[in-house]
Structure formats: C-alpha cells, structure tokens
Design a protein around this motif. Sequence first.
Motif, short mmCIF file in Angstrom:
data_model
loop_
_atom_site.label_atom_id
_atom_site.label_comp_id
_atom_site.label_asym_id
_atom_site.label_seq_id
_atom_site.Cartn_x
_atom_site.Cartn_y
_atom_site.Cartn_z
N VAL A 1 80.15 -10.51 -37.34
CA VAL A 1 79.28 -11.35 -37.09
C VAL A 1 79.08 -11.08 -35.51
O VAL A 1 80.22 -11.03 -34.65
CB VAL A 1 79.58 -13.17 -37.30
N VAL A 2 77.91 -10.99 -35.07
CA VAL A 2 77.74 -10.58 -33.55
C VAL A 2 77.20 -11.82 -33.04
O VAL A 2 76.16 -12.68 -33.25
CB VAL A 2 76.92 -9.47 -33.42
N ILE A 3 78.10 -12.31 -31.69
CA ILE A 3 77.90 -13.37 -30.85
C ILE A 3 77.39 -12.81 -29.60
O ILE A 3 78.01 -12.19 -28.86
CB ILE A 3 79.04 -14.24 -30.81
N TYR A 4 76.31 -13.55 -29.14
CA TYR A 4 75.81 -13.31 -27.69
C TYR A 4 76.20 -14.61 -26.80
O TYR A 4 75.93 -15.64 -26.95
CB TYR A 4 74.41 -13.19 -27.64
N ASP A 5 76.90 -14.04 -25.80
CA ASP A 5 77.47 -15.16 -25.05
C ASP A 5 76.79 -14.71 -23.41
O ASP A 5 77.61 -13.86 -22.79
CB ASP A 5 79.08 -15.09 -24.81
N LEU A 6 75.85 -15.29 -22.95
CA LEU A 6 74.87 -14.62 -22.10
C LEU A 6 74.82 -15.64 -20.71
O LEU A 6 75.00 -16.99 -21.08
CB LEU A 6 73.74 -13.84 -22.57
N PRO A 7 74.28 -15.22 -19.76
CA PRO A 7 74.18 -16.13 -18.56
C PRO A 7 72.97 -17.05 -18.54
O PRO A 7 72.59 -17.51 -17.61
CB PRO A 7 74.31 -15.22 -17.48
N VAL A 8 72.63 -18.05 -19.67
CA VAL A 8 71.88 -18.91 -19.42
C VAL A 8 72.94 -20.05 -20.20
O VAL A 8 73.05 -20.23 -21.42
CB VAL A 8 70.60 -18.95 -20.41
N THR A 9 73.14 -21.08 -19.22
CA THR A 9 74.04 -22.08 -19.67
C THR A 9 73.79 -23.56 -19.23
O THR A 9 72.58 -23.52 -18.66
CB THR A 9 75.62 -21.70 -18.81
N PHE A 10 74.42 -24.37 -19.61
CA PHE A 10 74.13 -25.78 -19.52
C PHE A 10 74.11 -26.24 -17.96
O PHE A 10 75.01 -25.69 -17.28
CB PHE A 10 75.00 -26.66 -20.22
N SER A 11 73.07 -26.81 -17.57
CA SER A 11 73.03 -27.30 -16.23
C SER A 11 73.10 -28.77 -15.92
O SER A 11 71.92 -29.50 -16.22
CB SER A 11 71.71 -26.63 -15.65
N MET A 12 74.27 -29.18 -15.53
CA MET A 12 74.15 -30.67 -14.97
C MET A 12 73.35 -31.22 -14.10
O MET A 12 72.39 -32.19 -14.11
CB MET A 12 75.54 -31.27 -14.59
N GLU A 13 73.01 -30.45 -13.07
CA GLU A 13 72.08 -30.59 -12.09
C GLU A 13 70.46 -30.81 -12.76
O GLU A 13 69.77 -31.81 -12.43
CB GLU A 13 71.59 -29.57 -11.28
N ARG A 14 70.10 -30.04 -13.76
CA ARG A 14 68.99 -30.22 -14.65
C ARG A 14 68.99 -31.51 -15.44
O ARG A 14 68.03 -32.24 -15.62
CB ARG A 14 68.59 -29.01 -15.17
N ALA A 15 70.29 -31.62 -16.03
CA ALA A 15 70.05 -32.68 -17.04
C ALA A 15 70.16 -34.19 -16.03
O ALA A 15 69.25 -34.85 -16.64
CB ALA A 15 71.62 -32.67 -17.87
N GLY B 1 66.69 -34.92 -15.38
CA GLY B 1 65.73 -35.68 -16.62
C GLY B 1 65.06 -34.60 -17.23
O GLY B 1 64.26 -34.80 -17.94
N VAL B 2 65.50 -33.15 -17.09
CA VAL B 2 64.71 -32.00 -17.66
C VAL B 2 64.97 -32.00 -19.11
O VAL B 2 66.29 -32.09 -19.54
CB VAL B 2 65.26 -30.73 -17.03
N ALA C 1 52.95 -33.63 -17.66
CA ALA C 1 52.55 -32.02 -17.52
C ALA C 1 53.69 -31.73 -16.54
O ALA C 1 54.04 -30.39 -16.43
CB ALA C 1 51.32 -31.71 -17.09
N SER C 2 54.36 -32.35 -15.70
CA SER C 2 55.17 -31.71 -14.69
C SER C 2 56.61 -31.69 -15.24
O SER C 2 57.56 -31.03 -14.47
CB SER C 2 55.17 -32.82 -13.22
N THR C 3 57.15 -32.26 -16.14
CA THR C 3 58.27 -32.22 -16.76
C THR C 3 58.30 -31.78 -18.32
O THR C 3 59.31 -31.37 -18.74
CB THR C 3 58.94 -33.46 -16.76
N TYR C 4 57.10 -31.53 -19.04
CA TYR C 4 57.10 -31.29 -20.35
C TYR C 4 57.58 -29.53 -20.50
O TYR C 4 57.16 -28.67 -19.52
CB TYR C 4 55.85 -31.39 -21.07
N HIS C 5 58.62 -29.60 -21.44
CA HIS C 5 59.18 -28.15 -21.69
C HIS C 5 58.84 -27.87 -23.21
O HIS C 5 59.00 -28.71 -23.85
CB HIS C 5 60.51 -28.29 -21.50
N TRP C 6 58.28 -26.64 -23.49
CA TRP C 6 57.84 -26.42 -24.68
C TRP C 6 58.76 -26.50 -25.84
O TRP C 6 58.69 -26.86 -26.81
CB TRP C 6 57.39 -24.90 -24.80
N PHE C 7 60.26 -26.14 -25.29
CA PHE C 7 61.09 -26.33 -26.41
C PHE C 7 61.36 -27.63 -26.75
O PHE C 7 62.17 -27.95 -27.79
CB PHE C 7 62.35 -25.55 -25.69
#
Length: 445
Positions: free
Chosen positions: A209-223, A226-227, A49-55
């Motif tokens: 084609v409309v492309i959204y480039d928005l400020p949610v990005t890959f996080s090496m810290e979170r990777a 073990g997230v 439960a401490s690490t589970y992510h819905w996605f």
Amino acid sequence: MSNMFLEGLFAPVTEEITAHDLPVTGTIPPELSGRYLRIGPNPLGSEDASTYHWFGGEGMVHGVRIRDGRAEWYRNRWVRSRDVAAKLGEEWPGGPAVENFDLAPNTHVRGHAGRTFALVEGGFRPYELTYDLDTVGACDFDGTLPGGYSAHSMRDPATGDLHAIAYFFGWEYVQHIVLNAAGRVTRTVNIPVEDGPMIHDLALTERYVVIYDLPVTFSMERAEAGVSVPYAWNDAHPARVGLLPRNGTAEQVRWFEIDPCWVFHTLNAHEDGDRVVIDLVKYPKLMVGGHLAGPTPVLDRWTLDTTSGKVLQETLDDTPQEFPRIDERLTGQRHRYGYTVTSSDFFGSGRAGEALEKHDYLTGRRERHDLPGGCGVGEAVFIPTAPDAAEDDGYLMAFAHDPGRSATDLVILSAQDFTARPLATVHLPVRVPIGFHGSWVPDTV
C-alpha cells in the motif's frame, strides 16, 4: 466578492428532480446495464463568497440508469446529513455519524457489496444511499469502522477488498483500512505521522500500500479563522512516500524522501522487480495563501527502488491534466492505457475540463477527445465490454456541459476509437455542476 466555485458551471442547482426516458443521440451499447453515478459539492442555501471553499459544499449525487439500450432515468439528490436534512425541513435519517462532526459527503460515490456509498475524507463517516439515491443514513460498515473513512479507496481485483488511507486532524497517525468484499472492515493499521497531513488518495500494488505524506497539513491558524477546510501548504513538512506491506505493521513502513509536491490522484501503480512504479498527477505546490490549487498539474511517474532507496521522479506529460482513471481490473498491475481530463487552466478559468485524453504508456502516444463547446467535461470512467475483455476494450462515460442547451450530457465513448464521435449522448434535462468523482455500478454487482 465573487467566488468562482459559486458561479458559472460550478454554481449549485437548487432543485432535486427525477426525469424518465431520457432522449439519446446515437446508440447506447446494449450490454450496459447499471447506473452511472457522480457526486460533487452543491451548497444548499446562501453561502458567503468570501469564505466558501469548494471542498466543503454539501454533497449532491447525480445518477443515470441505463438498461436495454435506454437511459431510464436521471436523478439528483442531496446527501441528507444532519445539516442538510434540517435545511430541507426533514427528519435526519440517522446512523452512526460522529457526534458534532457530520458532513454530507461530496467527493466520491461508489457501489460495494451490493450497496451504494457517498464518501468524503477528513474524519467524516460515509453515508449509504438507496439504489434510487435516497439517503439511508450515516454508515460505519455495520459497526466495523472505528472512525472516519476516505474519499478514495482502491479495489484489489483479486480479492474484492477495498484499501483506503483515512486521516483526521485530531489523530497523530493516518489509518490504513481494509474493507472486505462483504462490506465490513477487516483490518486497520495506524501509521504515525506529524503535522496532520491531508492524504487524498493512495496507490496499491501486489505487495504494498503506497502512502503519500506530503506538505499540505492541518493549519490551526486557518481553523481559528473559521475556514471550512483548514489545511495549507507547509514548507516545514518533509515530503515522503511510504510502502506499507499489505499485511504489515506500522513499524514495517519504508519511507522514501521526495521533492516537495502534492498529489490528489493516482492513476495506477505496479511492481517491476525490486522497483515500485507509480503513475500520478503532481502539483508542484497546493493551497498556498488560501488558494485551492498551485501551479499546473502534470502527469508524473515515480519509481521507488527498494534496493537502493532512491526515487526517480519524472514528468511524462506536462499538459495540464487531472482526474486520472484506468481499467480498474488492472489496479496494482502493469497497465498500458490511462485516461485523464485536460484543461488550460484547472480551477482558474471556471471551465475545469476542456477535453479528455488517452495515454498509451507502451508507445507514448496521446489522443485527445474534444467535446462541443470545449469546456465542462468531468472525470471519465472506464467500463469493459465484458468481464474478460482485453484492456481498453470498453467504453468511457463522463458528464459534459452542452452550452447550446445550458444543460449536461452523459457521453459514452468507445475507448478503442477515442477521437470519434460518442457512441451515445444522453441528454439530461438540467445542468450538473462541475464536481468530483464517480463510478459505473453494474447491476450484476
């Protein structure tokens, strides 16, 4: 430690079932013949439960077969990725999954080219399913898909092509993919981006084609921590929207700077002369400090002026809402009506959707359909009464929790009599956990 996505209406179910001749209150419109399909995370086995992510939960697809005014069956099935098959003690069905990068898709399920596909994003491959929702295997669209695909695609009503934007943390680009009406990739364009942005959806117009480039990005810290979904809000990543000409190159993308925000879902987009108008659900922020959502999602309209280069961002409705849908025969064209799910506290109360809303973009009128118990309704899918029916002449289907039975109903509403009682309520024998997206797949396609 508790985790709301493992509890209450989000809690996973533990069995696959098949039920026939489902009880119905009311009358199912006789012209409906096909399957209502919906997918969502349904983790298999114990989760931390401490690490589970819905996605990141393994995908389970739920389906109701309708024909001749009857609900013939309900089925729920896990998508058999390598890991799911192993946990179930089964042989993996196989297919061209990316080696050491496989996930049971959990985000969208749709029919295309006479086939059924379970979809997810982030570099993973789709999985093909049978009509009865068993797993055929991982899929690369007959060898034409070069990498991963997307959870969302938009169908061009004129051609039958599906347009999608795929992303993967290991790429220095995002990829525009066109899947033709026969189910084969006919075009890919790599569009350079920085920081590895997450791109959940896109928009489509007659020319762009409309492309959204928005400020949610890959996080090496979170990777490294073990997230399972290693993405986070990034203040250093500029927010922008790109217009890619339908048959253009990456160099022809025109970018428009916007205020920092996040978009999961587009309602629709269209062109108005030299302007591109996009209706969508906007979050001011998302995935801050490990939390899924940020402040309240609202219904926005963004107008991109291709002459001046300016963008007008305006909120049309500040009622909390998500999962926008339209009559998809109008994808990329001017629409009048849109349908959303509303809740006083998305992703914070454990209830998710409390009611459905209908928006009239011509008059500004908003109607609300409350479900018994006031909680647990999912995304509503629009189905026209006939292929040539007028906009809004049709039905809306959605799963809704029935607290009296502790089970789920499939409700069928009249779009033109939106606040009235459902035309039909199909009573499922089990609870369907709160999930993501779905489709009506008619038998004629």
